[in-house]
Design a protein around this motif. Structure first.
Motif, PDB file in Angstrom:
ATOM      1  N   TRP A   3      -0.349  -5.734   3.657  1.00 35.63           N
ATOM      2  CA  TRP A   3      -0.022  -5.017   2.428  1.00 35.63           C
ATOM      3  C   TRP A   3       1.133  -4.021   2.647  1.00 35.63           C
ATOM      4  O   TRP A   3       1.139  -2.916   2.125  1.00 35.63           O
ATOM      5  CB  TRP A   3      -1.257  -4.319   1.853  1.00 35.63           C
ATOM      6  N   ILE A  22      -4.300   3.700   6.905  1.00 35.90           N
ATOM      7  CA  ILE A  22      -5.483   2.926   6.534  1.00 35.90           C
ATOM      8  C   ILE A  22      -6.478   2.852   7.684  1.00 35.90           C
ATOM      9  O   ILE A  22      -7.686   2.963   7.478  1.00 35.90           O
ATOM     10  CB  ILE A  22      -5.068   1.515   6.065  1.00 35.90           C
ATOM     11  N   SER A  51       1.174   2.340   7.767  1.00 32.56           N
ATOM     12  CA  SER A  51      -0.006   1.663   7.229  1.00 32.56           C
ATOM     13  C   SER A  51      -1.161   1.669   8.226  1.00 32.56           C
ATOM     14  O   SER A  51      -2.313   1.956   7.861  1.00 32.56           O
ATOM     15  CB  SER A  51       0.340   0.217   6.853  1.00 32.56           C
ATOM     16  N   ASN A  87       0.825  -1.212   0.000  1.00 35.62           N
ATOM     17  CA  ASN A  87       0.000   0.000   0.000  1.00 35.62           C
ATOM     18  C   ASN A  87       0.861   1.264   0.000  1.00 35.62           C
ATOM     19  O   ASN A  87       2.047   1.232   0.348  1.00 35.62           O
ATOM     20  CB  ASN A  87      -0.961  -0.018   1.196  1.00 35.62           C
TER      21      ASN A  87
END
Length: 501
Positions: free
Chosen positions: A302, A364, A360, A64
């Motif tokens: 990810w 996210i 992340s 990501n």
């Protein structure tokens, strides 16, 4: 990055290893940044970042962009996480990242600790090594000294467990694999029996490694039940309790759904997926009974490689790996409370892991990860349903909870369900099931050679999906929903490509 999106899952990147070895191409005179770029970019463009939604081969997906930001920041500073003298606040970030992940998978723990490693194999090795040191505290210094030991894993466990058994000196012959049930979960009765037999032979068991998400079928072991068995058996035979380590390299991210409100069902998940989430919650809560765990953030987090973490439930367990100050005189300033060089296998450790993880998790967010994981489960459920409507197809991991589908495709006219039932009931001769297995693989190769790379997903083939009735390894097609962009249209096209075989 836009160019990455155009690479299809079936594009073949040309490789010539002989040329690479015979032309190392080290410039004799100083060059410049253009020379540096030109030396690597042909290989950069010849490497797939797995951005295509048609990639469904294995437990690997695209990294990501939040992780990219974190990883670039790390590379600019280039910290070595061995001691905080070399990494300053990057060491602090590692502790923060480890604690965040520990609270997720252990569902809150007061005293965790751990480190990021180069991969899941090494993280599992830490768990095995602690177990050996608990059994034989002088092993680090004097070796195993002929003490009889055996490790235990499931038949669906990752092959890297053999690597750690060999590298730790236990020996691969002393690693016992417990058969699984049809959902690729360790057979508890056979585990109980194996421990009983080993203890009767006065063989120590330094570790039992449970699996939380096997590589092919995504089997999950009952960790709470395993804990009870190893404690009961150890007490009965007056033996040390084995280290209960969990290999959750692939499956850890399912824990994001532990706090999903099923009653409100904000994401409007289907009934089938809600049922999976309810079962997952029960099994994931069992992780609290583990002594240590492996998770790979570079898989279903990810993130960027390498972002594998080894975490202990109680940081006191790391004392079994401690070095003395006499052994590391050039780290005289090291403090065991925050300097991993006191116990890590590696001295030089990159900081990509904690930077990737914290960027992340915050970029996210918990709800974002819940959406991503739930989507993968929805797509898994959809593919299983559509395959089940085809008489010549059979989903082999219906009882598994995760983003993988392992299945058979037989020639039209075959009753796949009937053939499977005959196999597991020992009603097929070796000649018969070998013929069926050959048909399954030939049809896979036929589809692979005839698909349209612009619209057809790239699947993979395994020669053993993890459940081995009567010792027979079952081959299967495999599709893994790791890419968040893989959608219903991809699933429909998979079914169409199968129907056209």
């Amino acid at each position: 990055m836009a160019a990455e999106e155009t690479i299809t899952a079936s594009d073949l990147m040309s490789r010539n290893y002989d040329t690479a070895q015979s032309n190392p191409e080290i410039h004799y005179i100083p060059g410049n940044l253009k020379d540096a770029r030109d030396a690597i970019f042909p290989y950069f463009w010849g490497t797939d970042g797995w951005s295509s939604k048609l990639h469904m081969e294995n437990v690997k997906g695209p990294a990501n962009y939040a992780s990219l930001i974190g990883s670039i920041a790390c590379l600019l500073k280039n910290p070595n996480l061995c001691v905080d003298t070399y990494s300053q606040r990057s060491n602090e970030l590692e502790l923060k990242a480890i604690t965040a992940l520990a609270n997720l998978v252990f569902y809150h723990t007061d005293n965790p600790w751990g480190v990021f490693t180069m991969g899941g194999t090494i993280s599992n090795m830490y768990g095995g090594k602690i177990g050996i040191e608990k059994i034989h505290p002088d092993a680090m210094k004097k070796g195993l000294q002929g003490i009889k030991m055996a490790g235990i894993v499931s038949e669906a466990a990752h092959y890297s467990n053999e690597t750690l058994a060999g590298w730790l000196g236990l020996g691969t012959d002393n690693l016992h694999s417990i058969p699984t049930d049809s959902s690729c979960s360790m057979n508890l009765n056979l585990l109980d029996e194996k421990i009983e037999n080993l203890y009767n032979e006065k063989i120590y068991i330094p570790f039992v490694i449970a699996t939380f998400g096997s590589t092919d079928a995504f089997g999950i072991d009952d960790i709470a039940a395993i804990r009870k068995i190893i404690e009961d058996k150890s007490s009965k035979h007056n033996m040390p309790v084995p280290q209960l380590h969990v290999d959750a390299a692939a499956g850890w991210s399912l824990c994001f759904l532990n706090e999903y409100n099923i009653e409100q069902n904000e994401f409007a998940l289907s009934h089938d997926v809600i049922s999976v989430v309810e079962r997952l919650r029960q099994f994931s809560m069992g992780i609290q009974h583990a002594d240590s765990i492996t998770l790979d953030f570079h898989k279903m987090g990810w993130g960027h490689y390498p972002s594998s973490a080894f975490i202990v439930y109680n940081r006191d367990d790391l004392k079994y790996l401690f070095r003395t100050m006499e052994q590391i005189p050039y780290f005289s300033e090291a403090d065991y409370r925050h300097d991993p060089a006191m116990f890590t296998l590696e001295t030089s450790r990159p900081g990509i892991g904690p930077y990737s993880v914290m960027a992340s998790l915050n970029g996210i967010g918990l709800k974002g990860y819940q959406i991503l994981v739930a989507h993968s489960l929805e797509m898994t459920s959809l593919l299983r349903k559509k395959l089940s409507n085809l008489e010549y197809c059979k989903v082999l991991n219906e009882g598994c909870m995760g983003p993988s589908v392992v299945f058979w495709v037989l020639p039209k006219g075959r009753d796949a369900e009937q053939i499977y039932n005959k196999l597991i009931n020992n009603e097929l001769s070796e000649k018969e099931y070998t013929r069926y297995f050959g048909e399954i693989q030939r049809l896979f190769e036929k589809r692979k050679n005839s698909i349209d790379p612009a619209i057809d997903a790239s699947l993979s083939f395994t020669t053993s999906m993890g459940y081995n009735p009567m010792g027979i390894s079952i081959p299967a097609w495999k599709g893994v929903f790791f890419n968040p962009k893989t959608d219903e249209n991809v699933v429909k096209q998979i079914i169409k490509s199968i129907e056209e075989l």
